[in-house]
Design an enzyme around this catalytic site. Structure first.
Site, PDB file in Angstrom:
ATOM      1  N   HIS A 222       0.841  -1.191   0.000  1.00 13.23           N
ATOM      2  CA  HIS A 222       0.000   0.000   0.000  1.00 13.23           C
ATOM      3  C   HIS A 222       0.882   1.248   0.000  1.00 13.23           C
ATOM      4  O   HIS A 222       2.029   1.219   0.450  1.00 13.23           O
ATOM      5  CB  HIS A 222      -0.910   0.030   1.231  1.00 13.23           C
ATOM      6  CG  HIS A 222      -1.781  -1.171   1.359  1.00 13.23           C
ATOM      7  ND1 HIS A 222      -2.963  -1.329   0.673  1.00 13.23           N
ATOM      8  CD2 HIS A 222      -1.624  -2.306   2.095  1.00 13.23           C
ATOM      9  CE1 HIS A 222      -3.506  -2.489   0.981  1.00 13.23           C
ATOM     10  NE2 HIS A 222      -2.711  -3.107   1.835  1.00 13.23           N
TER      11      HIS A 222
ATOM     12  N   GLY B 257      12.593 -19.718  11.475  1.00 20.22           N
ATOM     13  CA  GLY B 257      11.150 -19.730  11.282  1.00 20.22           C
ATOM     14  C   GLY B 257      10.454 -18.491  11.815  1.00 20.22           C
ATOM     15  O   GLY B 257      10.924 -17.824  12.738  1.00 20.22           O
TER      16      GLY B 257
ATOM     17  N   ALA C  27      15.007 -16.916  14.691  1.00 16.00           N
ATOM     18  CA  ALA C  27      13.573 -17.155  14.552  1.00 16.00           C
ATOM     19  C   ALA C  27      12.769 -15.969  15.072  1.00 16.00           C
ATOM     20  O   ALA C  27      13.098 -15.369  16.095  1.00 16.00           O
ATOM     21  CB  ALA C  27      13.183 -18.422  15.298  1.00 16.00           C
TER      22      ALA C  27
END
Length: 218
Positions: A130, A162, A180
């Site tokens: 956006h 992750g 992570a």
């Protein structure tokens, strides 16, 4: 009870054997329909979601491996892999890359090098989606002509933990590690470990290198 458990384990084993076959067939077909350039030696568990624009491109190197979907990524918050390349965008994955339940959303360029590992539920965005101008963002219909996009480069040997988010304009250096759950919005040099939200420097990777004699013994 023991026999029932053994039977159940047997069914699971057969399911995962069959999953590799049907995943390969269906994914190959989806790659073909989306004009993806890929090698036949990939290994997939589950089926990814693809949206490659006719004027976009997606290339995959040799020995590609992926896990996609809740039954093939037992790490929590698992999803199908998403590979999206908008008009004119260039999405590329190098050789010997492994990913699990990732989303690669490419409006400009995302380049993933060789020997890269990307952990479960990681998202890589090279766009803001956006406009940052409230007038354009809140117009109806929304104006997208001011949306900013910049390339994301993941260099050879990088490891992204992750649940991380990699934002537009970022380069992650050779053999560097992203902890992570990190949010990365600035470049990470080669051979460094970064983590956090926002991601910050932790230490150099030479602190964790395995001694050569251990590699030989193993």
């Amino acid at each position: 009870m023991y026999i029932i458990r053994k039977f159940y384990r047997g069914l699971r084993f057969m399911y995962y054997k069959m999953a590799r076959i049907y995943s390969y067939i269906i994914t190959s077909f989806k790659f073909y329909l989306n004009g993806v350039k890929f090698h036949r030696d990939f290994i997939g568990f589950g089926v990814p979601i693809l949206d490659i624009n006719m004027s976009g491109s997606f290339t995959i190197g040799e020995k590609f491996r992926f896990n996609s979907g809740k039954y093939h990524a037992m790490g929590g918050r698992q999803q199908q892999c998403y590979f999206v390349a908008a008009a004119g965008a260039r999405l590329s994955i190098g050789n010997n890359v492994g990913i699990t339940s990732v989303a690669l959303i490419c409006h400009d360029k995302i380049s993933i090098g060789n020997n890269v590992k990307i952990g479960i539920n990681t998202v890589i965005y090279d766009t803001d989606f956006h406009s940052l101008d409230a007038t354009m963002r809140n117009s109806y219909p929304e104006r997208l002509d001011g949306v900013k996009s910049r390339p994301v480069i993941i260099k050879d040997g990088a490891f992204i933990g992750g649940h991380s988010t990699i934002l537009k304009g970022v380069t992650i250096g050779k053999n560097s590690i992203v902890g992570a759950g990190s949010v990365v919005f600035q470049d990470i040099p080669d051979e460094q470990i970064w983590a956090g939200n926002p991601a910050r420097y932790i230490k150099d990777t030479y602190h964790i290198k395995t001694p050569q004699h251990q590699l030989v013994n193993e």
